[in-house]
Design an enzyme around this catalytic site. Structure first.
Site, PDB file in Angstrom:
ATOM      1  N   ASP A  41       4.566 -35.235  -1.641  1.00 27.98           N
ATOM      2  CA  ASP A  41       3.475 -35.585  -2.351  1.00 27.98           C
ATOM      3  C   ASP A  41       3.178 -37.113  -2.009  1.00 27.98           C
ATOM      4  OD1 ASP A  41       5.814 -36.531  -3.615  1.00 27.98           O
ATOM      5  OD2 ASP A  41       4.895 -36.308  -5.520  1.00 27.98           O
ATOM      6  N   HIS A 244       6.075 -45.330  26.425  1.00 26.18           N
ATOM      7  CA  HIS A 244       5.773 -45.212  25.057  1.00 26.18           C
ATOM      8  C   HIS A 244       7.075 -45.489  24.101  1.00 26.18           C
ATOM      9  CE1 HIS A 244       1.683 -43.151  26.062  1.00 26.18           C
ATOM     10  NE2 HIS A 244       1.778 -44.367  26.308  1.00 26.18           N
ATOM     11  N   ASP A 261       4.587 -54.451  23.720  1.00 23.65           N
ATOM     12  CA  ASP A 261       3.310 -54.108  23.738  1.00 23.65           C
ATOM     13  C   ASP A 261       2.942 -53.925  22.194  1.00 23.65           C
ATOM     14  OD1 ASP A 261       0.856 -52.702  23.851  1.00 23.65           O
ATOM     15  OD2 ASP A 261       1.580 -51.446  25.529  1.00 23.65           O
ATOM     16  N   ASP A 272      -4.582 -55.477  21.698  1.00 19.44           N
ATOM     17  CA  ASP A 272      -3.611 -54.877  22.373  1.00 19.44           C
ATOM     18  C   ASP A 272      -3.018 -55.638  23.593  1.00 19.44           C
ATOM     19  OD1 ASP A 272      -2.125 -52.928  23.692  1.00 19.44           O
ATOM     20  OD2 ASP A 272      -3.728 -51.598  24.255  1.00 19.44           O
ATOM     21  N   HIS A 351       0.744 -45.586  35.604  1.00 21.54           N
ATOM     22  CA  HIS A 351      -0.399 -45.419  34.922  1.00 21.54           C
ATOM     23  C   HIS A 351      -1.672 -46.171  35.211  1.00 21.54           C
ATOM     24  CE1 HIS A 351       0.467 -49.611  33.343  1.00 21.54           C
ATOM     25  NE2 HIS A 351       1.735 -49.351  33.353  1.00 21.54           N
ATOM     26  N   HIS A 355      -8.187 -49.470  29.705  1.00 25.69           N
ATOM     27  CA  HIS A 355      -8.840 -48.762  28.872  1.00 25.69           C
ATOM     28  C   HIS A 355      -9.831 -49.513  28.257  1.00 25.69           C
ATOM     29  CE1 HIS A 355      -6.186 -49.769  25.693  1.00 25.69           C
ATOM     30  NE2 HIS A 355      -5.008 -49.637  26.484  1.00 25.69           N
ATOM     31  N   HIS A 362      -7.243 -46.934  22.222  1.00 23.26           N
ATOM     32  CA  HIS A 362      -7.950 -46.514  23.511  1.00 23.26           C
ATOM     33  C   HIS A 362      -9.373 -46.243  23.169  1.00 23.26           C
ATOM     34  CE1 HIS A 362      -4.466 -45.789  26.215  1.00 23.26           C
ATOM     35  NE2 HIS A 362      -3.925 -46.321  25.196  1.00 23.26           N
ATOM     36  N   GLU A 385      -3.715 -54.067  32.384  1.00 26.10           N
ATOM     37  CA  GLU A 385      -2.545 -54.021  32.066  1.00 26.10           C
ATOM     38  C   GLU A 385      -1.528 -53.594  33.405  1.00 26.10           C
ATOM     39  OE1 GLU A 385      -1.373 -50.792  29.366  1.00 26.10           O
ATOM     40  OE2 GLU A 385      -3.496 -50.636  28.925  1.00 26.10           O
ATOM     41  N   TYR A 389       8.051 -50.352  36.958  1.00 26.27           N
ATOM     42  CA  TYR A 389       9.054 -50.024  36.339  1.00 26.27           C
ATOM     43  C   TYR A 389       9.980 -49.332  37.239  1.00 26.27           C
ATOM     44  CZ  TYR A 389       4.785 -50.353  33.176  1.00 26.27           C
ATOM     45  OH  TYR A 389       4.109 -50.589  32.651  1.00 26.27           O
ATOM     46  N   ARG A 407       5.460 -55.288  32.298  1.00 23.70           N
ATOM     47  CA  ARG A 407       3.973 -55.052  31.945  1.00 23.70           C
ATOM     48  C   ARG A 407       3.346 -56.273  31.416  1.00 23.70           C
ATOM     49  NH1 ARG A 407       4.154 -50.623  29.700  1.00 23.70           N
ATOM     50  NH2 ARG A 407       3.785 -50.834  27.292  1.00 23.70           N
ATOM     51  N   GLU A 409      -0.288 -57.191  29.767  1.00 26.68           N
ATOM     52  CA  GLU A 409      -1.552 -57.027  29.393  1.00 26.68           C
ATOM     53  C   GLU A 409      -2.694 -57.836  28.667  1.00 26.68           C
ATOM     54  OE1 GLU A 409      -3.323 -52.774  26.779  1.00 26.68           O
ATOM     55  OE2 GLU A 409      -1.222 -53.697  26.588  1.00 26.68           O
TER      56      GLU A 409
END
Length: 441
Positions: A41, A244, A261, A272, A351, A355, A362, A385, A389, A407, A409
């Site tokens: 609930d 991710h 990130d 972002d 990648h 975006h 996104h 970005e 890796y 990375r 970005e």
């Protein structure tokens, strides 16, 4: 919270722009988000559907907006939950139909229970309904029932819409081109998020846990009436090679890099930002060599965000710089053009370079028009970005590079004068990062 007069005018202007696109003889139906059960609930914190929020500013679930251009009683009709003293004790205040008109600018508002019986009247005589079938399982049969009813009675006069047209192409083109009020909100979201990243850099030390650094960011966002716009990534060491990664529960080791990130959402608009920096405040030789390649790709790609330039250009520019850097450092061998053509770079850069950004991290908007990359135009906002890796088990790579994930970005607004970086409040050169972290030691 009621909309202020300025916000009501802004949302009215957005609705007017959409109605201009769909035409004076059609009608649009836009449902709100539903609450989502978390466990038994309890529910996840409610987040309004972006399309519905963009057009109405109404913050509650179980609501439907119907936009009917030229309607005598007004084009903006809202169906909302009625006031309910008992439920409001448990779940919080409701605007009700009266509040929907008074506080959110609806021309007319009705209890959500009346949607089924009032919908045929709102659709009658219209050429088409702009609504995306298949996205709202509870609403789809109500629309088809209303259309069936109108057709049945049309023998005695009147007419039913002859088409159901997806709403997204019209609405999402509007959302892609940010209005001045949207830009101001995004600028604020980026500024506050940048402050959070700076605090995270200053707080990082060997022995800290990833979740402690995530807490620094989330605390700063909360103190500015913001929430994370997506699951924050705080990945130390080779966790940064998981694109991710969201576990955020590993101790930070001396000599490792930390990739963060994270972006805050303010009034529905999300920043972002990604930064990568050394846990101990000093880049190693190998870390710096890779980092400078990624930074060069970031800076060069940002410069391409100009009106008239293809949206694919930033990725092409970044990919070439990253691949050339990998060859120079000995991680790839061969001709740069051939390596890119054969996709060899994707082992280390898997990648895209950016975006759309806005109400969704996104964000909506097509990248191709008539089968070709679209061109940048003022008001568009895109992330830039690039990253590299190097998997920890890449045994054919110099051990100094293994397990490094980097990375960088930024969020960039396209203007008539060129790219405007909204996230430049976070340092990203090696010298600036090391100086910031040294000052906090």
């Amino acid at each position: 919270m009621a909309l202020g007069e300025r916000d009501r005018r802004e949302h009215a202007a957005r609705r007017a722009a959409l109605l201009k696109r769909i035409g004076s003889h059609d009608v649009a139906i836009v449902p709100a988000a539903s609450e989502v059960t978390r466990s038994r609930d309890t529910h996840f914190p409610f987040r309004q559907d972006s399309d519905f929020a963009y057009l109405t500013g109404f913050p509650e679930p179980e609501a439907i907006a119907v936009l009917v251009p030229g309607r005598k009683a007004g084009a903006f009709v809202l169906f909302v939950r009625s006031r309910n003293a008992e439920r409001e004790i448990w779940d919080g205040r409701r605007a009700g139909p009266e509040g929907a008109v008074r506080d959110y600018g609806a021309d007319e508002a009705f209890p959500i229970e009346e949607f089924d019986i009032r919908l045929p009247e709102l659709l009658a005589g219209r050429d088409a309904v702009h609504y995306t079938l298949g996205e709202h399982s509870e609403l789809d049969p109500k629309l088809t029932a209303a259309l069936r009813h109108i057709r049945e009675v049309s023998r005695r006069g009147g007419s039913a819409p002859t088409a159901v047209v997806a709403l997204e192409p019209s609405l999402h083109e509007l959302r892609l081109h940010k209005r001045p009020a949207e830009v101001r909100t995004l600028q604020a979201a980026c500024r506050i998020t940048a402050e959070a990243h700076v605090l995270a850099m200053q707080a990082t030390r060997p022995g800290c846990n990833e979740w402690e650094i995530a807490a620094v960011i989330h605390n700063h966002l909360s103190s500015h009436r913001m929430v994370p716009g997506y699951g924050s990534i705080v990945g130390g060491g080779d966790n940064a090679c998981i694109l991710h990664y969201t576990e955020n529960n590993t101790p930070l080791q001396d000599g490792d890099l930390l990739l963060i990130d994270a972006g805050g959402e303010l009034d529905g608009y999300t920043a972002d930002i990604t930064r990568t920096f050394p846990v101990n405040g000093r880049f190693s030789t190998a870390q710096r060599a890779l980092y400078d390649v990624v930074l060069a790709a970031n800076l060069a790609a940002i410069k391409t965000l100009k009106p008239g330039v293809s949206v694919g250009r930033p990725h092409a520019v970044a990919t070439r710089i990253l691949t050339a850097g990998l060859v120079r450092l000995g991680l790839l061998e061969g001709d740069v053009d051939t390596l890119i053509r054969d996709g060899k770079h994707r082992r280390f850069y898997m990648h895209g370079t950016g975006h759309w950004l806005g109400m969704d991290v996104h964000d909506v908007g097509r990248y191709k028009v008539d089968g070709r990359d679209r061109k940048f135009a003022p008001g568009m906002v895109m992330t830039v970005e690039p990253g590299l890796y190097i998997a920890p088990d890449a045994t054919d790579v110099d051990p100094a590079y293994r397990g490094i994930g980097i990375r960088i970005e930024d969020d960039v607004l396209v203007t008539a004068e060129g790219p405007q970086v909204l996230t430049d409040g976070v340092p990203k050169t090696v010298a600036a990062i090391e100086a910031l972290m040294a000052s906090a030691a």
